[in-house]
Design a protein around this motif. Structure first.
Motif, PDB file in Angstrom:
ATOM      1  N   GLN A  51      -7.167   2.155   4.103  1.00 28.09           N
ATOM      2  CA  GLN A  51      -6.192   2.365   5.181  1.00 28.09           C
ATOM      3  C   GLN A  51      -5.226   3.504   4.859  1.00 28.09           C
ATOM      4  O   GLN A  51      -4.199   3.661   5.524  1.00 28.09           O
ATOM      5  N   ALA A  52      -5.540   4.308   3.861  1.00 29.64           N
ATOM      6  CA  ALA A  52      -4.612   5.338   3.392  1.00 29.64           C
ATOM      7  C   ALA A  52      -4.201   6.312   4.484  1.00 29.64           C
ATOM      8  O   ALA A  52      -3.066   6.794   4.507  1.00 29.64           O
ATOM      9  N   ASN A  53      -5.105   6.598   5.409  1.00 27.63           N
ATOM     10  CA  ASN A  53      -4.832   7.596   6.441  1.00 27.63           C
ATOM     11  C   ASN A  53      -4.439   6.989   7.784  1.00 27.63           C
ATOM     12  O   ASN A  53      -4.374   7.697   8.793  1.00 27.63           O
ATOM     13  N   GLN A  54      -4.163   5.698   7.782  1.00 24.97           N
ATOM     14  CA  GLN A  54      -3.719   5.041   9.002  1.00 24.97           C
ATOM     15  C   GLN A  54      -2.191   5.022   9.057  1.00 24.97           C
ATOM     16  O   GLN A  54      -1.516   4.921   8.033  1.00 24.97           O
ATOM     17  N   LYS A  55      -1.658   5.096  10.274  1.00 26.92           N
ATOM     18  CA  LYS A  55      -0.211   5.036  10.472  1.00 26.92           C
ATOM     19  C   LYS A  55       0.231   3.574  10.594  1.00 26.92           C
ATOM     20  O   LYS A  55      -0.586   2.699  10.892  1.00 26.92           O
ATOM     21  N   PRO A  56       1.502   3.293  10.360  1.00 26.72           N
ATOM     22  CA  PRO A  56       1.995   1.916  10.406  1.00 26.72           C
ATOM     23  C   PRO A  56       1.635   1.165  11.682  1.00 26.72           C
ATOM     24  O   PRO A  56       1.361  -0.043  11.635  1.00 26.72           O
ATOM     25  N   GLY A  57       1.610   1.867  12.827  1.00 29.43           N
ATOM     26  CA  GLY A  57       1.276   1.202  14.085  1.00 29.43           C
ATOM     27  C   GLY A  57      -0.130   0.645  14.126  1.00 29.43           C
ATOM     28  O   GLY A  57      -0.439  -0.232  14.950  1.00 29.43           O
ATOM     29  N   ASP A  58      -0.987   1.123  13.233  1.00 34.43           N
ATOM     30  CA  ASP A  58      -2.371   0.653  13.187  1.00 34.43           C
ATOM     31  C   ASP A  58      -2.592  -0.404  12.107  1.00 34.43           C
ATOM     32  O   ASP A  58      -3.724  -0.857  11.902  1.00 34.43           O
ATOM     33  N   LEU A  59      -1.529  -0.800  11.423  1.00 31.37           N
ATOM     34  CA  LEU A  59      -1.631  -1.761  10.333  1.00 31.37           C
ATOM     35  C   LEU A  59      -1.040  -3.107  10.732  1.00 31.37           C
ATOM     36  O   LEU A  59      -0.134  -3.180  11.567  1.00 31.37           O
ATOM     37  N   SER A  60      -1.536  -4.179  10.123  1.00 34.80           N
ATOM     38  CA  SER A  60      -0.963  -5.507  10.327  1.00 34.80           C
ATOM     39  C   SER A  60       0.354  -5.607   9.560  1.00 34.80           C
ATOM     40  O   SER A  60       0.684  -4.741   8.729  1.00 34.80           O
ATOM     41  N   GLY A  61       1.097  -6.690   9.816  1.00 25.84           N
ATOM     42  CA  GLY A  61       2.368  -6.889   9.112  1.00 25.84           C
ATOM     43  C   GLY A  61       2.174  -6.957   7.606  1.00 25.84           C
ATOM     44  O   GLY A  61       2.927  -6.354   6.839  1.00 25.84           O
ATOM     45  N   GLY A  62       1.152  -7.700   7.180  1.00 26.87           N
ATOM     46  CA  GLY A  62       0.883  -7.804   5.748  1.00 26.87           C
ATOM     47  C   GLY A  62       0.513  -6.477   5.126  1.00 26.87           C
ATOM     48  O   GLY A  62       0.908  -6.165   4.006  1.00 26.87           O
ATOM     49  N   GLN A  63      -0.252  -5.669   5.867  1.00 28.88           N
ATOM     50  CA  GLN A  63      -0.634  -4.351   5.355  1.00 28.88           C
ATOM     51  C   GLN A  63       0.574  -3.423   5.270  1.00 28.88           C
ATOM     52  O   GLN A  63       0.705  -2.650   4.316  1.00 28.88           O
ATOM     53  N   LYS A  64       1.457  -3.496   6.257  1.00 33.36           N
ATOM     54  CA  LYS A  64       2.672  -2.674   6.212  1.00 33.36           C
ATOM     55  C   LYS A  64       3.507  -3.028   4.977  1.00 33.36           C
ATOM     56  O   LYS A  64       4.036  -2.144   4.294  1.00 33.36           O
ATOM     57  N   GLN A  65       3.623  -4.322   4.688  1.00 38.88           N
ATOM     58  CA  GLN A  65       4.421  -4.715   3.533  1.00 38.88           C
ATOM     59  C   GLN A  65       3.754  -4.283   2.226  1.00 38.88           C
ATOM     60  O   GLN A  65       4.426  -3.969   1.244  1.00 38.88           O
ATOM     61  N   ARG A  66       2.436  -4.227   2.212  1.00 36.97           N
ATOM     62  CA  ARG A  66       1.727  -3.721   1.037  1.00 36.97           C
ATOM     63  C   ARG A  66       2.017  -2.234   0.820  1.00 36.97           C
ATOM     64  O   ARG A  66       2.171  -1.778  -0.316  1.00 36.97           O
ATOM     65  N   VAL A  67       2.084  -1.482   1.913  1.00 34.72           N
ATOM     66  CA  VAL A  67       2.472  -0.069   1.800  1.00 34.72           C
ATOM     67  C   VAL A  67       3.889   0.022   1.241  1.00 34.72           C
ATOM     68  O   VAL A  67       4.173   0.859   0.369  1.00 34.72           O
TER      69      VAL A  67
END
Length: 248
Positions: free
Chosen positions: A161-177
């Motif tokens: 998901q390195a090239n995805q923007k926050p709007g394309d990520l789940s809540g858990g993925q955003k917190q991982r970033v």
């Protein structure tokens, strides 16, 4: 002490501030006699009342308590973001309450990683770019920053998901970033304010377990404000704050 910590100098001996040093532990985070007052329209509100707290190096500490108990205020003081009305705060042996604003800013940049409830990611940037910004602030740029950011995202399971923007990520993925970003400068301290509040039970627990494992690997000390009883098993110790005072 883990190998990753060996490059750091030992903590300085704290001065005697009149406390019983036989029961006062010298830790990575130490609060001594912290009081905080706010004034509003000729009224004075005492939010924190004589807080003494010591958090051991490399531990995961939860700060819990009801809304309005002063948890976020205490976290802000311990992170050097606010100055207490009275008392001292020592981080890694340094008296941060005696530092100037410029010294504090430099200390935070070099030693503290922050994680927030609402992630605080830049929506127009990709996951890897959000991590790169933290490295840029540390003076790491270009291909070196890109490679380090990619490694950090791999550590939190987001290499795809390195090239995805926050709007394309789940809540858990955003917190991982956000965790990857917080760890970008190899901080010795991590301060987290309600990091699982915006996540469902499964995502919240997974994120905290990830943070715990990464923090232990890197030898970080973690202080986390939370209302979330689902994550208490990830902590080494839980401290309760109520009515501005610590409770056993």
């Amino acid at each position: 002490m883990s190998a990753s910590r060996s490059r750091f100098a030992p903590y300085k001996q704290l001065p005697n501030l009149g406390l019983d040093t036989s029961t006062t532990q010298i830790g990575a985070i130490v609060a001594q006699g912290i009081e905080m007052e706010f004034k509003s329209q000729k009224r004075c509100f005492q939010v924190l009342k004589g807080i003494d707290l010591s958090i051991s190096e490399g531990s995961i500490e939860l700060l819990m308590g009801p809304s309005g108990s002063g948890k976020t205020t205490l976290l802000s003081i311990l992170a050097g973001l606010m100055t207490p009305t009275k008392g001292k705060v020592y981080l890694l042996g340094e008296d941060v309450t005696a530092m100037s604003r410029a010294q504090l800013a430099k200390f935070r940049q070099q030693n503290i990683g922050f994680i927030f409830q609402n992630f605080n990611l830049f929506p127009a940037l990709t996951a890897i770019e959000n991590v790169e910004i933290a490295l840029n602030i540390q003076g790491v740029r270009g291909k070196v920053a890109q490679e380090k950011s990619r490694v950090l995202l791999e550590q939190v399971g987001l290499e795809n998901q390195a090239n995805q923007k926050p709007g394309d990520l789940s809540g858990g993925q955003k917190q991982r970033v956000a965790i990857a970003r917080a760890l970008a400068g190899n901080p010795q301290l991590i301060m987290a304010d309600e990091p699982t509040a915006a996540l469902d039970s499964r995502s919240g627990h997974a994120v905290i377990e990830l943070l715990r494992s990464l923090a232990k690997e890197q030898g970080c000390t973690v202080l986390m404000v939370t209302h979330d009883p689902r994550i208490v098993d990830a902590a080494d110790r839980i401290t309760y704050l109520e009515d501005g005072m610590l409770k056993q």
